[in-house]
Design a protein around this motif. Sequence first.
Motif, PDB file in Angstrom:
ATOM      1  N   SER A  92      43.130  40.885  48.943  1.00 19.49           N
ATOM      2  CA  SER A  92      42.772  41.669  50.124  1.00 19.49           C
ATOM      3  C   SER A  92      41.585  42.576  49.826  1.00 19.49           C
ATOM      4  CB  SER A  92      43.964  42.525  50.579  1.00 19.49           C
ATOM      5  OG  SER A  92      44.173  43.600  49.684  1.00 19.49           O
ATOM      6  N   GLU A  93      40.836  42.902  50.854  1.00 20.94           N
ATOM      7  CA  GLU A  93      39.703  43.818  50.700  1.00 20.94           C
ATOM      8  C   GLU A  93      40.162  45.139  50.114  1.00 20.94           C
ATOM      9  OE1 GLU A  93      38.198  43.955  54.714  1.00 20.94           O
ATOM     10  OE2 GLU A  93      36.740  42.352  54.317  1.00 20.94           O
ATOM     11  N   GLU A  94      41.303  45.640  50.585  1.00 21.06           N
ATOM     12  CA  GLU A  94      41.828  46.929  50.123  1.00 21.06           C
ATOM     13  C   GLU A  94      42.152  46.897  48.628  1.00 21.06           C
ATOM     14  OE1 GLU A  94      45.810  49.610  50.897  1.00 21.06           O
ATOM     15  OE2 GLU A  94      44.980  48.477  52.588  1.00 21.06           O
ATOM     16  N   ASP A  95      42.860  45.856  48.182  1.00 19.73           N
ATOM     17  CA  ASP A  95      43.211  45.748  46.763  1.00 19.73           C
ATOM     18  C   ASP A  95      41.967  45.535  45.900  1.00 19.73           C
ATOM     19  OD1 ASP A  95      45.924  46.143  47.206  1.00 19.73           O
ATOM     20  OD2 ASP A  95      46.356  43.999  47.327  1.00 19.73           O
ATOM     21  N   ALA A  96      41.031  44.726  46.380  1.00 19.97           N
ATOM     22  CA  ALA A  96      39.803  44.476  45.625  1.00 19.97           C
ATOM     23  C   ALA A  96      39.036  45.776  45.417  1.00 19.97           C
ATOM     24  CB  ALA A  96      38.941  43.447  46.353  1.00 19.97           C
ATOM     25  N   LYS A  97      38.939  46.566  46.465  1.00 17.05           N
ATOM     26  CA  LYS A  97      38.227  47.844  46.366  1.00 17.05           C
ATOM     27  C   LYS A  97      38.941  48.766  45.379  1.00 17.05           C
ATOM     28  CE  LYS A  97      36.358  51.593  49.155  1.00 17.05           C
ATOM     29  NZ  LYS A  97      36.205  52.150  50.500  1.00 17.05           N
ATOM     30  N   ARG A  98      40.255  48.856  45.473  1.00 15.56           N
ATOM     31  CA  ARG A  98      41.045  49.734  44.608  1.00 15.56           C
ATOM     32  C   ARG A  98      40.920  49.335  43.141  1.00 15.56           C
ATOM     33  NH1 ARG A  98      46.053  49.003  42.810  1.00 15.56           N
ATOM     34  NH2 ARG A  98      46.495  47.347  44.290  1.00 15.56           N
ATOM     35  N   LEU A  99      40.858  48.016  42.881  1.00 16.19           N
ATOM     36  CA  LEU A  99      40.807  47.512  41.508  1.00 16.19           C
ATOM     37  C   LEU A  99      39.382  47.268  40.997  1.00 16.19           C
ATOM     38  CD1 LEU A  99      43.747  44.983  41.853  1.00 16.19           C
ATOM     39  CD2 LEU A  99      43.789  47.146  40.591  1.00 16.19           C
ATOM     40  N   GLY A 100      38.385  47.472  41.853  1.00 16.34           N
ATOM     41  CA  GLY A 100      36.996  47.252  41.447  1.00 16.34           C
ATOM     42  C   GLY A 100      36.660  45.787  41.259  1.00 16.34           C
ATOM     43  N   ILE A 101      37.278  44.935  42.075  1.00 10.52           N
ATOM     44  CA  ILE A 101      37.057  43.487  41.982  1.00 10.52           C
ATOM     45  C   ILE A 101      36.094  43.063  43.088  1.00 10.52           C
ATOM     46  CG2 ILE A 101      38.166  41.228  42.245  1.00 10.52           C
ATOM     47  CD1 ILE A 101      40.691  42.526  40.976  1.00 10.52           C
ATOM     48  N   ALA A 102      35.017  42.391  42.709  1.00  9.76           N
ATOM     49  CA  ALA A 102      34.014  41.930  43.667  1.00  9.76           C
ATOM     50  C   ALA A 102      34.188  40.446  43.938  1.00  9.76           C
ATOM     51  CB  ALA A 102      32.617  42.191  43.116  1.00  9.76           C
ATOM     52  N   GLU A 103      33.687  39.996  45.067  1.00 15.08           N
ATOM     53  CA  GLU A 103      33.675  38.572  45.431  1.00 15.08           C
ATOM     54  C   GLU A 103      33.061  37.762  44.294  1.00 15.08           C
ATOM     55  OE1 GLU A 103      34.054  35.137  47.857  1.00 15.08           O
ATOM     56  OE2 GLU A 103      34.780  37.148  48.314  1.00 15.08           O
ATOM     57  N   GLY A 104      33.786  36.744  43.848  1.00 16.35           N
ATOM     58  CA  GLY A 104      33.279  35.848  42.825  1.00 16.35           C
ATOM     59  C   GLY A 104      33.503  36.301  41.399  1.00 16.35           C
ATOM     60  N   SER A 105      33.935  37.557  41.217  1.00 18.34           N
ATOM     61  CA  SER A 105      34.169  38.014  39.841  1.00 18.34           C
ATOM     62  C   SER A 105      35.401  37.338  39.263  1.00 18.34           C
ATOM     63  CB  SER A 105      34.293  39.540  39.779  1.00 18.34           C
ATOM     64  OG  SER A 105      35.406  39.988  40.515  1.00 18.34           O
ATOM     65  N   SER A 106      35.448  37.238  37.960  1.00 15.93           N
ATOM     66  CA  SER A 106      36.557  36.560  37.291  1.00 15.93           C
ATOM     67  C   SER A 106      37.756  37.502  37.199  1.00 15.93           C
ATOM     68  CB  SER A 106      36.117  36.115  35.896  1.00 15.93           C
ATOM     69  OG  SER A 106      37.142  35.364  35.290  1.00 15.93           O
TER      70      SER A 106
END
Length: 94
Positions: A26-40
């Motif tokens: 989710s966008e929310e979890d990605a933002k919280r964890l610092g995960i970007a589109e395409g990152s491993s």
Amino acid sequence: GFHNGTMSTRSENNLSVSAHGYIEISEEDAKRLGIAEGSSVKVTSALASIAGPARVSSKLKAGLLFAPYHFRELNAATLLTRSANIANVKIEKA
């Protein structure tokens, strides 16, 4: 459509929809964890760990992940017990 990996990963039409495995977050979890589109990212359950590219999505609710199980290189089914289609997991940057 049917895209279960046995033959579907040999179909150009199916692969045009999704050519490789991914881990949707989710966008929310990605933002919280610092995960970007395409990152491993690495996903770990009680049974196994897998790694793959992140796909950030507005369709998923926070706290949920999705990974297609039919891509051999991702091998997401190893996270699951025999009859389950859901598992508790931890996600982190790989």
